[in-house]
Write a protein that holds these residues in place. Sequence first.
Motif, PDB file in Angstrom:
ATOM      1  N   TYR A 283     -13.649   6.008  20.640  1.00 46.76           N
ATOM      2  CA  TYR A 283     -14.701   4.988  20.562  1.00 46.76           C
ATOM      3  C   TYR A 283     -15.562   5.232  19.323  1.00 46.76           C
ATOM      4  N   ALA A 284     -16.002   6.465  19.142  1.00 44.89           N
ATOM      5  CA  ALA A 284     -16.876   6.776  18.010  1.00 44.89           C
ATOM      6  C   ALA A 284     -16.177   6.532  16.678  1.00 44.89           C
ATOM      7  N   LEU A 285     -14.923   6.935  16.562  1.00 38.84           N
ATOM      8  CA  LEU A 285     -14.185   6.737  15.315  1.00 38.84           C
ATOM      9  C   LEU A 285     -14.080   5.251  14.966  1.00 38.84           C
ATOM     10  N   ARG A 286     -13.708   4.435  15.951  1.00 40.85           N
ATOM     11  CA  ARG A 286     -13.583   2.996  15.699  1.00 40.85           C
ATOM     12  C   ARG A 286     -14.936   2.365  15.384  1.00 40.85           C
ATOM     13  N   ASP A 287     -15.955   2.759  16.138  1.00 41.00           N
ATOM     14  CA  ASP A 287     -17.288   2.195  15.937  1.00 41.00           C
ATOM     15  C   ASP A 287     -17.814   2.526  14.546  1.00 41.00           C
ATOM     16  N   LEU A 288     -17.670   3.755  14.130  1.00 39.35           N
ATOM     17  CA  LEU A 288     -18.176   4.175  12.827  1.00 39.35           C
ATOM     18  C   LEU A 288     -17.389   3.561  11.675  1.00 39.35           C
ATOM     19  N   ALA A 289     -16.109   3.283  11.898  1.00 43.52           N
ATOM     20  CA  ALA A 289     -15.297   2.658  10.847  1.00 43.52           C
ATOM     21  C   ALA A 289     -15.743   1.229  10.557  1.00 43.52           C
ATOM     22  N   THR A 290     -16.513   0.620  11.460  1.00 43.18           N
ATOM     23  CA  THR A 290     -17.030  -0.729  11.201  1.00 43.18           C
ATOM     24  C   THR A 290     -18.247  -0.706  10.294  1.00 43.18           C
ATOM     25  N   VAL A 291     -18.934   0.442  10.195  1.00 43.60           N
ATOM     26  CA  VAL A 291     -20.126   0.520   9.345  1.00 43.60           C
ATOM     27  C   VAL A 291     -19.898   1.368   8.101  1.00 43.60           C
TER      28      VAL A 291
ATOM     29  N   VAL B 218     -11.352   1.983   3.313  1.00 41.28           N
ATOM     30  CA  VAL B 218     -10.797   0.917   2.476  1.00 41.28           C
ATOM     31  C   VAL B 218      -9.446   1.333   1.915  1.00 41.28           C
ATOM     32  N   ARG B 219      -8.463   0.474   2.126  1.00 45.76           N
ATOM     33  CA  ARG B 219      -7.126   0.721   1.597  1.00 45.76           C
ATOM     34  C   ARG B 219      -6.631  -0.526   0.876  1.00 45.76           C
ATOM     35  N   VAL B 220      -5.578  -0.356   0.086  1.00 43.11           N
ATOM     36  CA  VAL B 220      -5.016  -1.465  -0.678  1.00 43.11           C
ATOM     37  C   VAL B 220      -3.567  -1.671  -0.268  1.00 43.11           C
ATOM     38  N   LEU B 221      -3.240  -2.913   0.031  1.00 39.27           N
ATOM     39  CA  LEU B 221      -1.875  -3.295   0.402  1.00 39.27           C
ATOM     40  C   LEU B 221      -1.253  -4.060  -0.761  1.00 39.27           C
ATOM     41  N   ARG B 222      -0.025  -3.710  -1.123  1.00 36.76           N
ATOM     42  CA  ARG B 222       0.686  -4.370  -2.221  1.00 36.76           C
ATOM     43  C   ARG B 222       1.783  -5.258  -1.651  1.00 36.76           C
ATOM     44  N   LEU B 223       1.731  -6.547  -1.975  1.00 34.91           N
ATOM     45  CA  LEU B 223       2.738  -7.498  -1.511  1.00 34.91           C
ATOM     46  C   LEU B 223       3.541  -7.983  -2.721  1.00 34.91           C
ATOM     47  N   ALA B 224       4.742  -7.439  -2.888  1.00 32.73           N
ATOM     48  CA  ALA B 224       5.585  -7.824  -4.020  1.00 32.73           C
ATOM     49  C   ALA B 224       6.031  -9.278  -3.874  1.00 32.73           C
ATOM     50  N   GLN B 225       6.123  -9.970  -5.002  1.00 32.68           N
ATOM     51  CA  GLN B 225       6.471 -11.385  -5.005  1.00 32.68           C
ATOM     52  C   GLN B 225       7.832 -11.619  -5.633  1.00 32.68           C
ATOM     53  N   GLN B 226       8.548 -12.576  -5.053  1.00 35.22           N
ATOM     54  CA  GLN B 226       9.844 -12.969  -5.607  1.00 35.22           C
ATOM     55  C   GLN B 226      10.178 -14.344  -5.059  1.00 35.22           C
ATOM     56  N   GLY B 227       9.842 -15.361  -5.816  1.00 40.88           N
ATOM     57  CA  GLY B 227      10.152 -16.719  -5.388  1.00 40.88           C
ATOM     58  C   GLY B 227       8.909 -17.547  -5.133  1.00 40.88           C
ATOM     59  N   ALA B 228       8.997 -18.845  -5.451  1.00 39.53           N
ATOM     60  CA  ALA B 228       7.881 -19.763  -5.292  1.00 39.53           C
ATOM     61  C   ALA B 228       7.771 -20.225  -3.843  1.00 39.53           C
ATOM     62  N   GLY B 229       6.796 -21.108  -3.587  1.00 38.42           N
ATOM     63  CA  GLY B 229       6.573 -21.604  -2.236  1.00 38.42           C
ATOM     64  C   GLY B 229       5.539 -20.762  -1.502  1.00 38.42           C
TER      65      GLY B 229
ATOM     66  N   SER C 217      -7.213  -5.698  -0.650  1.00 37.33           N
ATOM     67  CA  SER C 217      -8.043  -4.618  -0.119  1.00 37.33           C
ATOM     68  C   SER C 217      -8.414  -4.965   1.322  1.00 37.33           C
ATOM     69  N   TYR C 218      -8.357  -3.955   2.180  1.00 39.24           N
ATOM     70  CA  TYR C 218      -8.691  -4.197   3.584  1.00 39.24           C
ATOM     71  C   TYR C 218      -9.394  -2.989   4.185  1.00 39.24           C
ATOM     72  N   GLU C 219     -10.119  -3.245   5.256  1.00 41.34           N
ATOM     73  CA  GLU C 219     -10.732  -2.175   6.027  1.00 41.34           C
ATOM     74  C   GLU C 219      -9.736  -1.745   7.104  1.00 41.34           C
ATOM     75  N   ALA C 220      -9.569  -0.439   7.242  1.00 40.07           N
ATOM     76  CA  ALA C 220      -8.545   0.102   8.140  1.00 40.07           C
ATOM     77  C   ALA C 220      -9.164   0.752   9.368  1.00 40.07           C
ATOM     78  N   TYR C 221      -8.404   0.736  10.447  1.00 35.97           N
ATOM     79  CA  TYR C 221      -8.769   1.522  11.621  1.00 35.97           C
ATOM     80  C   TYR C 221      -8.546   3.002  11.316  1.00 35.97           C
ATOM     81  N   PRO C 222      -9.371   3.866  11.903  1.00 38.61           N
ATOM     82  CA  PRO C 222      -9.143   5.302  11.720  1.00 38.61           C
ATOM     83  C   PRO C 222      -7.941   5.771  12.517  1.00 38.61           C
TER      84      PRO C 222
END
Length: 203
Positions: free
Chosen positions: A45-53, A57-68, A124-129
């Motif tokens: 509970y404490a870990l999740r609660d504190l991660a909201t304040v 922060v982590r970064v996700l990379r989404l490789a692209q290949q193709g339109a649409g 960039s996204y906020e992650a769960y602990p």
Amino acid sequence: MKTWKDIKLEALGLMFSRTDGGAVVALTSEDVADFANEMIDAANYALRDLATVVPIVRVLRLAQQGAGLKKYDLRDQAPDFMRLIDDRLAFEDGDRYESVDEYRLEGGAVIVLPGRESGAYLLSYEAYPEEVRADTPEGQIFSLAPEALDLVPVYMASRIYGEEDISLATHYLNQYHVRRSELAARGMPRGTGGGFATRTGWS
């Protein structure tokens, strides 16, 4: 950084159960079994609660290949995904690096992006602990910032020690909330929650 063992021992110390006759009490000791059994739920509970304040922060990379249009469930792409930082999206392709406004967020976790022939989106996204489980190793460390991690044993003691000393447990809980508010006040800026980008008019 504090390990899972460190956190448990600190919580025991707050509950006056860390030492016996000058010797450190083993976490497997019957003398502290009732406290130890409650530690996992309280810590999570404490870990999740504190991660909201104090976001992780982590970064996700989404490789692209193709339109649409491309649709990604960010919970599948990053199992620790909590929420998107919607003003920190970018696209890179070789020497080109630019911010991204053209996207749609559905249900808080599914993002729709215009596909590109090459390159990658950087989200960039906020992650769960990390989650504590019964088999979590004693040496487990956590991604939560150290100043937030310091509060985890305080919350654990407040939740577990109520039957022994309600006034002290309440004191610990108040201490936790005061410090949590201080951390929240200095926290990182967040985006507005996503939705439709407006600068380009795409929908």
